[in-house]
Design a protein around this motif. Sequence first.
Motif, PDB file in Angstrom:
ATOM      1  N   THR A  79       0.842  -1.207   0.000  1.00 36.85           N
ATOM      2  CA  THR A  79       0.000   0.000   0.000  1.00 36.85           C
ATOM      3  C   THR A  79       0.871   1.249   0.000  1.00 36.85           C
ATOM      4  O   THR A  79       0.603   2.219  -0.725  1.00 36.85           O
ATOM      5  N   ALA A  80       1.923   1.223   0.813  1.00 38.69           N
ATOM      6  CA  ALA A  80       2.829   2.384   0.883  1.00 38.69           C
ATOM      7  C   ALA A  80       3.432   2.664  -0.483  1.00 38.69           C
ATOM      8  O   ALA A  80       3.472   3.813  -0.946  1.00 38.69           O
ATOM      9  N   ALA A  81       3.896   1.627  -1.168  1.00 35.43           N
ATOM     10  CA  ALA A  81       4.503   1.818  -2.497  1.00 35.43           C
ATOM     11  C   ALA A  81       3.485   2.385  -3.476  1.00 35.43           C
ATOM     12  O   ALA A  81       3.780   3.314  -4.241  1.00 35.43           O
ATOM     13  N   LYS A  82       2.262   1.875  -3.427  1.00 36.15           N
ATOM     14  CA  LYS A  82       1.219   2.359  -4.356  1.00 36.15           C
ATOM     15  C   LYS A  82       0.860   3.810  -4.062  1.00 36.15           C
ATOM     16  O   LYS A  82       0.612   4.593  -4.976  1.00 36.15           O
ATOM     17  N   VAL A 114       4.794   5.097   7.813  1.00 32.56           N
ATOM     18  CA  VAL A 114       6.193   4.829   8.164  1.00 32.56           C
ATOM     19  C   VAL A 114       6.890   4.106   7.012  1.00 32.56           C
ATOM     20  O   VAL A 114       8.023   4.440   6.636  1.00 32.56           O
ATOM     21  N   ARG A 115       6.199   3.159   6.402  1.00 29.04           N
ATOM     22  CA  ARG A 115       6.841   2.438   5.282  1.00 29.04           C
ATOM     23  C   ARG A 115       6.923   3.322   4.036  1.00 29.04           C
ATOM     24  O   ARG A 115       7.860   3.200   3.247  1.00 29.04           O
ATOM     25  N   MET A 116       5.973   4.253   3.882  1.00 28.61           N
ATOM     26  CA  MET A 116       6.126   5.257   2.810  1.00 28.61           C
ATOM     27  C   MET A 116       7.394   6.067   3.049  1.00 28.61           C
ATOM     28  O   MET A 116       8.161   6.356   2.114  1.00 28.61           O
ATOM     29  N   ALA A 117       7.633   6.441   4.298  1.00 28.84           N
ATOM     30  CA  ALA A 117       8.833   7.236   4.614  1.00 28.84           C
ATOM     31  C   ALA A 117      10.105   6.456   4.304  1.00 28.84           C
ATOM     32  O   ALA A 117      11.075   7.005   3.768  1.00 28.84           O
TER      33      ALA A 117
END
Length: 316
Positions: free
Chosen positions: A61-64, A293-296
Amino acid sequence: MKHLLSAQDLTQNDIIALLDMADHMAEINTRPVPKVPALRGKTVVSVFFEDSTRTRLSFETAAKRLSADTMTFSASTSSLNKGESLRDTIETLSAMRVDAFVVRHKSSGVPLQITEWTDASVINAGDGWHQHPTQALTDAFTITRSFGTPHTLEGRTIAIVGDVLHSRVARSNIAVLTKLGAKVVLVGPSTLIPIQAQQWPVEILHSLDEVVAEVDVVYMLRMQRERMETAFVPSLGEYTARFGLTPDRVSRMLAHALVMHPGPMNRGIDMVVDPAQVSGSRILQQVTNGIPVRMAVLFTLLGSGGSTALATGADL
Ligand code: CP
């Protein structure tokens, strides 16, 4: 920073910069369309050799949400079953020009090994008993935002309770939480606290009742029976009686104290209380926070913004 393999590799400044960036990402996640073009043209592949619900889905989800392309490698339906080696698998995926591997494996050290077989970034999404750095960053983000102290844990005491021996989450959290200034207390039966913990920057206790009324956070761990070859406790009933989070223990916690758990929970063993009935529970918030956090982390490793973007959220 090219890879994220271990929370031990992060300095206090690195952690604060990632949590500051996660604040910007959390704001993006509140927008009607929670998507930005920051990683357009990048490809992120999740390569999970061990089961996961939260980590795999939140990374994807973060990558998308950063507009990266995503690929999901499923070990159980891959050519590993025809005898292809781990190295050939990684080199095959790398030949598809991926920019980042998000790796989970039951053996410690596999993400580090993979860095030798690819030029892409490698993110450790949990390796054996060793490390789970993005879980620890998510937990630190959740605690500091809950207490309104971005991003320090000076003066806070956090009890990590249960099966520390088999827990990569505990090892990563000790590194991150102590670097932000927290005091960490490990609580569990002596069979489930590693001998090496005597050298870690923690206090060790063998009674949850001794500490439950004094700490700012009670962080419960799952008994990882899939990693146990022998019985580490006389019985699950005795373990629960001494180390389970019961309604009685919750009633003795400080009014502001938080209950956390990385999941999945063993209801009736480590979590006897229903977290939905505990006002200080942040267990679902931990899941929600896993995405920003994983987007960061993805943006820090793959984005072109560099340190200025890290400080300001530019390019978002
Ligand atoms: N906390 C955690 O790693 O959960 P999953 O195993 O569901 O990813």
